[in-house]
Motif scaffolding. Structure first.
Motif, mmCIF file in Angstrom:
data_model
loop_
_atom_site.group_PDB
_atom_site.id
_atom_site.type_symbol
_atom_site.label_atom_id
_atom_site.label_comp_id
_atom_site.label_asym_id
_atom_site.label_seq_id
_atom_site.Cartn_x
_atom_site.Cartn_y
_atom_site.Cartn_z
ATOM 1 N N LEU A 106 0.830 -1.203 0.000
ATOM 2 C CA LEU A 106 0.000 0.000 0.000
ATOM 3 C C LEU A 106 0.869 1.260 0.000
ATOM 4 N N LYS A 107 1.934 1.192 0.764
ATOM 5 C CA LYS A 107 2.870 2.315 0.841
ATOM 6 C C LYS A 107 3.498 2.598 -0.529
ATOM 7 N N TYR A 108 3.872 1.520 -1.213
ATOM 8 C CA TYR A 108 4.454 1.684 -2.547
ATOM 9 C C TYR A 108 3.435 2.222 -3.538
ATOM 10 N N GLN A 109 2.209 1.759 -3.368
ATOM 11 C CA GLN A 109 1.154 2.210 -4.271
ATOM 12 C C GLN A 109 0.928 3.719 -4.114
ATOM 13 N N LYS A 110 0.906 4.163 -2.863
ATOM 14 C CA LYS A 110 0.714 5.591 -2.605
ATOM 15 C C LYS A 110 1.877 6.407 -3.141
ATOM 16 N N ALA A 111 3.080 5.892 -2.928
ATOM 17 C CA ALA A 111 4.266 6.603 -3.413
ATOM 18 C C ALA A 111 4.228 6.730 -4.925
ATOM 19 N N ARG A 112 3.833 5.626 -5.566
ATOM 20 C CA ARG A 112 3.812 5.658 -7.020
ATOM 21 C C ARG A 112 2.790 6.655 -7.548
ATOM 22 N N ALA A 113 1.665 6.769 -6.827
ATOM 23 C CA ALA A 113 0.654 7.734 -7.234
ATOM 24 C C ALA A 113 1.255 9.143 -7.267
ATOM 25 N N ASN A 114 2.271 9.354 -6.435
ATOM 26 C CA ASN A 114 2.970 10.645 -6.425
ATOM 27 C C ASN A 114 4.246 10.623 -7.253
ATOM 28 N N LYS A 115 4.313 9.633 -8.131
ATOM 29 C CA LYS A 115 5.464 9.495 -9.043
ATOM 30 C C LYS A 115 6.784 9.263 -8.306
ATOM 31 N N GLN A 116 6.705 8.639 -7.157
ATOM 32 C CA GLN A 116 7.922 8.284 -6.445
ATOM 33 C C GLN A 116 8.097 6.780 -6.511
ATOM 34 N N TYR A 117 9.339 6.356 -6.638
ATOM 35 C CA TYR A 117 9.611 4.931 -6.698
ATOM 36 C C TYR A 117 10.548 4.574 -5.556
ATOM 37 N N LEU A 118 9.975 4.007 -4.511
ATOM 38 C CA LEU A 118 10.773 3.660 -3.339
ATOM 39 C C LEU A 118 11.640 2.445 -3.652
ATOM 40 N N PRO A 119 12.787 2.342 -2.986
ATOM 41 C CA PRO A 119 13.647 1.184 -3.265
ATOM 42 C C PRO A 119 13.021 -0.120 -2.774
#
Ligand code: ZN
Length: 205
Positions: A106-119
């Motif tokens: 879920l955290k990755y999904q939210k980050a991606r919605a903001n165009k961020q790609y977490l490691p």
């Protein structure tokens, strides 16, 4: 660097108790407020069936990723998923493992919605397999359903589109003209307008 565009397979053989599962109380340790809830087969003598990890597994996990109103509802989702695909790692695993994967993705999904790609920290060691088109493609063989979901998530995350399962299909099963699965950006719940309408009609009865 030379970038190739390749298909990549994620392989895991899901092992599922034919008796289905239930969730029982585990040990209550003094420093944990919430009792751990363990996933166990309904019948300890149950035979097992095997099912190949697929796009559908990911879609179905995706459909229960959002957090619910309370723990009861989350447990219903957990049981629904495990009855279809088996435990994430082992039988007797607790709810913390399930919650951890869910909140992580879920955290990755939210980050991606903001165009961020977490490691991500996943093993990409691969071998080659022959796919349905007869082509040799690299494949990652996973040791658990947890790893297969996480790895697939990482790979699909690099792209905008995501496959989702129609909410009508999830709750009521097959329906004429239901697409069952569809690709979407964030947030879409139904394969189309007819399923959305049919869903609310059922709910109002
Ligand atoms: Zn539909």
């Amino acid at each position: 660097m030379l970038e190739h565009v390749v298909k990549l397979a994620v392989i895991y053989n899901c092992k599922i108790a034919i008796s289905g599962y239930e969730i029982i109380d585990g040990d209550r340790s003094s420093n944990v407020i919430r009792t751990s809830r363990l996933l166990v087969p309904k019948d300890t003598q149950t035979p097992y069936r095997f099912e190949a990890f697929s796009e559908r597994t990911v879609s179905e996990f995706q459909s229960i990723i959002s957090l619910k109103r309370d723990e009861k509802e989350e447990e219903v989702d957990r049981l629904w998923f495990c009855n279809r695909w088996g435990p994430l790692q082992n039988e007797k695993e607790n709810n913390a493992l399930f919650d951890a994967l869910r909140s992580r993705l879920l955290k990755y999904q939210k980050a991606r919605a903001n165009k961020q790609y977490l490691p991500f920290n996943i093993q990409l060691q691969s071998k080659f397999v022959t796919n349905s088109e007869g082509k040799q493609i690299p494949a990652i063989e996973c040791g658990s359903l947890y790893a297969a979901l996480e790895t697939s998530w990482f790979l699909s995350f690099q792209h905008e589109m995501q496959t989702s399962m129609c909410k009508f299909f999830k709750e009521y099963g097959d329906r004429k003209n239901c697409g069952k699965y569809f690709t979407t950006r964030e947030g879409k719940e139904f394969c189309g307008e007819p399923c959305r309408k049919a869903y609310w009609q059922k709910g109002n009865k």
